[in-house]
Design a protein around this motif. Structure first.
Motif, PDB file in Angstrom:
ATOM      1  N   GLU A   2       0.688  -1.198   0.066  1.00 48.13           N
ATOM      2  CA  GLU A   2      -0.058  -0.073  -0.021  1.00 48.13           C
ATOM      3  C   GLU A   2       0.811   1.168  -0.013  1.00 48.13           C
ATOM      4  O   GLU A   2       0.565   2.141  -0.730  1.00 48.13           O
ATOM      5  CB  GLU A   2      -0.760  -0.049   1.312  1.00 48.13           C
ATOM      6  N   GLY A   3       1.801   1.088   0.816  1.00 48.66           N
ATOM      7  CA  GLY A   3       2.780   2.494   0.918  1.00 48.66           C
ATOM      8  C   GLY A   3       3.627   2.637  -0.634  1.00 48.66           C
ATOM      9  O   GLY A   3       3.828   3.648  -0.999  1.00 48.66           O
ATOM     10  N   ARG A   4       3.853   1.575  -1.182  1.00 47.63           N
ATOM     11  CA  ARG A   4       4.555   1.704  -2.629  1.00 47.63           C
ATOM     12  C   ARG A   4       3.525   2.213  -3.528  1.00 47.63           C
ATOM     13  O   ARG A   4       4.000   3.045  -4.434  1.00 47.63           O
ATOM     14  CB  ARG A   4       5.196   0.336  -3.045  1.00 47.63           C
ATOM     15  N   LEU A   5       2.534   1.854  -3.513  1.00 50.66           N
ATOM     16  CA  LEU A   5       1.329   2.500  -4.335  1.00 50.66           C
ATOM     17  C   LEU A   5       1.011   3.838  -4.387  1.00 50.66           C
ATOM     18  O   LEU A   5       1.115   4.570  -5.254  1.00 50.66           O
ATOM     19  CB  LEU A   5      -0.024   1.688  -4.371  1.00 50.66           C
ATOM     20  N   LYS A   6       0.927   4.391  -3.011  1.00 47.90           N
ATOM     21  CA  LYS A   6       0.883   5.474  -2.704  1.00 47.90           C
ATOM     22  C   LYS A   6       1.906   6.229  -3.110  1.00 47.90           C
ATOM     23  O   LYS A   6       1.739   7.476  -3.734  1.00 47.90           O
ATOM     24  CB  LYS A   6       0.331   5.742  -1.200  1.00 47.90           C
ATOM     25  N   LYS A   7       3.128   5.983  -2.803  1.00 47.25           N
ATOM     26  CA  LYS A   7       4.459   6.714  -3.388  1.00 47.25           C
ATOM     27  C   LYS A   7       4.481   6.819  -4.955  1.00 47.25           C
ATOM     28  O   LYS A   7       4.882   7.799  -5.392  1.00 47.25           O
ATOM     29  CB  LYS A   7       5.628   5.927  -2.818  1.00 47.25           C
ATOM     30  N   GLY A   8       4.134   5.708  -5.425  1.00 53.31           N
ATOM     31  CA  GLY A   8       4.237   5.713  -6.807  1.00 53.31           C
ATOM     32  C   GLY A   8       3.068   6.860  -7.564  1.00 53.31           C
ATOM     33  O   GLY A   8       3.454   7.521  -8.394  1.00 53.31           O
ATOM     34  N   LEU A   9       1.839   6.644  -6.891  1.00 50.98           N
ATOM     35  CA  LEU A   9       0.759   7.666  -7.394  1.00 50.98           C
ATOM     36  C   LEU A   9       1.211   9.175  -7.211  1.00 50.98           C
ATOM     37  O   LEU A   9       1.045  10.138  -8.121  1.00 50.98           O
ATOM     38  CB  LEU A   9      -0.400   7.203  -6.874  1.00 50.98           C
ATOM     39  N   ILE A  13       1.818  11.979 -10.073  1.00 49.69           N
ATOM     40  CA  ILE A  13       1.195  13.495  -9.817  1.00 49.69           C
ATOM     41  C   ILE A  13       1.933  14.629  -9.944  1.00 49.69           C
ATOM     42  O   ILE A  13       1.818  15.384 -10.422  1.00 49.69           O
ATOM     43  CB  ILE A  13       0.208  13.522  -8.652  1.00 49.69           C
ATOM     44  N   TYR A  14       2.994  14.487  -9.007  1.00 51.07           N
ATOM     45  CA  TYR A  14       3.884  15.506  -8.743  1.00 51.07           C
ATOM     46  C   TYR A  14       4.622  15.804 -10.206  1.00 51.07           C
ATOM     47  O   TYR A  14       4.730  17.042 -10.676  1.00 51.07           O
ATOM     48  CB  TYR A  14       4.932  15.329  -7.752  1.00 51.07           C
ATOM     49  N   SER A  15       4.986  14.643 -10.877  1.00 52.30           N
ATOM     50  CA  SER A  15       5.859  14.841 -12.071  1.00 52.30           C
ATOM     51  C   SER A  15       4.851  15.305 -13.213  1.00 52.30           C
ATOM     52  O   SER A  15       5.209  16.052 -14.071  1.00 52.30           O
ATOM     53  CB  SER A  15       6.669  13.654 -12.458  1.00 52.30           C
ATOM     54  N   MET A  16       3.570  14.872 -13.167  1.00 50.38           N
ATOM     55  CA  MET A  16       2.672  15.257 -14.061  1.00 50.38           C
ATOM     56  C   MET A  16       2.311  16.900 -13.794  1.00 50.38           C
ATOM     57  O   MET A  16       2.428  17.620 -14.915  1.00 50.38           O
ATOM     58  CB  MET A  16       1.226  14.497 -13.955  1.00 50.38           C
ATOM     59  N   GLY A  17       2.413  17.177 -12.722  1.00 51.65           N
ATOM     60  CA  GLY A  17       2.026  18.728 -12.567  1.00 51.65           C
ATOM     61  C   GLY A  17       3.321  19.571 -12.896  1.00 51.65           C
ATOM     62  O   GLY A  17       3.077  20.745 -13.609  1.00 51.65           O
ATOM     63  N   CYS A  18       4.611  18.994 -12.476  1.00 46.71           N
ATOM     64  CA  CYS A  18       5.507  19.700 -13.205  1.00 46.71           C
ATOM     65  C   CYS A  18       5.949  19.842 -14.390  1.00 46.71           C
ATOM     66  O   CYS A  18       6.250  20.785 -15.404  1.00 46.71           O
ATOM     67  CB  CYS A  18       6.917  19.079 -12.445  1.00 46.71           C
ATOM     68  N   GLY A  19       5.653  18.720 -15.161  1.00 48.77           N
ATOM     69  CA  GLY A  19       5.795  18.740 -16.774  1.00 48.77           C
ATOM     70  C   GLY A  19       4.651  19.529 -17.344  1.00 48.77           C
ATOM     71  O   GLY A  19       4.998  20.142 -18.285  1.00 48.77           O
ATOM     72  N   LEU A  20       3.426  19.397 -16.827  1.00 52.00           N
ATOM     73  CA  LEU A  20       2.339  20.560 -17.383  1.00 52.00           C
ATOM     74  C   LEU A  20       2.881  21.899 -17.145  1.00 52.00           C
ATOM     75  O   LEU A  20       2.536  22.693 -17.918  1.00 52.00           O
ATOM     76  CB  LEU A  20       1.085  20.141 -16.472  1.00 52.00           C
ATOM     77  N   MET A  21       3.426  22.344 -15.930  1.00 57.69           N
ATOM     78  CA  MET A  21       3.536  23.742 -15.752  1.00 57.69           C
ATOM     79  C   MET A  21       4.759  24.050 -16.803  1.00 57.69           C
ATOM     80  O   MET A  21       4.736  25.095 -17.186  1.00 57.69           O
ATOM     81  CB  MET A  21       4.071  23.942 -14.280  1.00 57.69           C
ATOM     82  N   PHE A  60      11.329  11.122 -10.606  1.00 59.09           N
ATOM     83  CA  PHE A  60      10.707  12.418 -10.808  1.00 59.09           C
ATOM     84  C   PHE A  60      11.112  13.223 -12.056  1.00 59.09           C
ATOM     85  O   PHE A  60      10.238  13.888 -12.873  1.00 59.09           O
ATOM     86  CB  PHE A  60      10.631  13.111  -9.463  1.00 59.09           C
ATOM     87  N   ILE A  61      12.303  13.579 -12.202  1.00 56.52           N
ATOM     88  CA  ILE A  61      12.964  14.193 -13.156  1.00 56.52           C
ATOM     89  C   ILE A  61      12.765  13.427 -14.676  1.00 56.52           C
ATOM     90  O   ILE A  61      12.187  14.032 -15.416  1.00 56.52           O
ATOM     91  CB  ILE A  61      14.654  14.482 -12.862  1.00 56.52           C
ATOM     92  N   GLY A  62      12.856  12.154 -14.654  1.00 54.95           N
ATOM     93  CA  GLY A  62      12.554  11.541 -15.886  1.00 54.95           C
ATOM     94  C   GLY A  62      11.230  11.665 -16.119  1.00 54.95           C
ATOM     95  O   GLY A  62      10.814  11.810 -17.550  1.00 54.95           O
ATOM     96  N   LEU A  63      10.256  11.211 -15.401  1.00 53.21           N
ATOM     97  CA  LEU A  63       8.782  11.416 -15.610  1.00 53.21           C
ATOM     98  C   LEU A  63       8.409  12.745 -15.822  1.00 53.21           C
ATOM     99  O   LEU A  63       7.566  12.983 -16.623  1.00 53.21           O
ATOM    100  CB  LEU A  63       7.992  10.868 -14.495  1.00 53.21           C
TER     101      LEU A  63
END
Length: 89
Positions: A2-9, A13-21, A60-63
C-alpha cells in the motif's frame, strides 16, 4: 504494498504537475509565463523535500521530462488545429 502504491501515485502526480507547468511556460506571453515556472519550481521543492531517496528523485525528473514532452506535443497540436481549421470534406 500500500505504501509503494501511494508513493508511486504521488510521484506520477507531482511529475505530471511539474511537466504540465513547464510545457505551458513557452506558450504564455511574458511576464505571466514566469508564474508557471515558479509553480514547477515549487512542485519540485515539495517533492524533493518529501522524497529524499536518489531513485525517487531521478524518477521524478525522468517522468517530469516525459510529461513535459507529451504535454508540449498535445498543446502544439491543439494550437495548430485552432489556427488551421480543416474545411468540410
Amino acid at each position: 504494498m500500500e505504501g509503494r502504491l501511494k508513493k508511486g501515485l504521488l510521484l506520477a502526480i507531482y511529475s505530471m504537475g511539474c511537466g504540465l507547468m513547464l510545457s505551458i511556460f513557452p506558450f504564455i506571453k511574458s511576464p505571466f509565463n514566469l508564474i508557471f515556472s515558479l509553480f514547477a519550481f515549487v512542485i519540485g521543492i515539495y517533492f524533493f523535500r518529501g522524497y529524499p531517496s536518489l531513485r525517487s528523485r531521478l524518477l521524478f525528473i525522468g517522468l517530469g521530462l516525459l510529461f513535459f514532452f507529451l504535454f508540449t506535443v498535445i498543446i502544439t497540436m491543439i494550437l495548430y488545429l485552432r489556427s488551421h481549421p480543416q474545411g468540410a470534406v
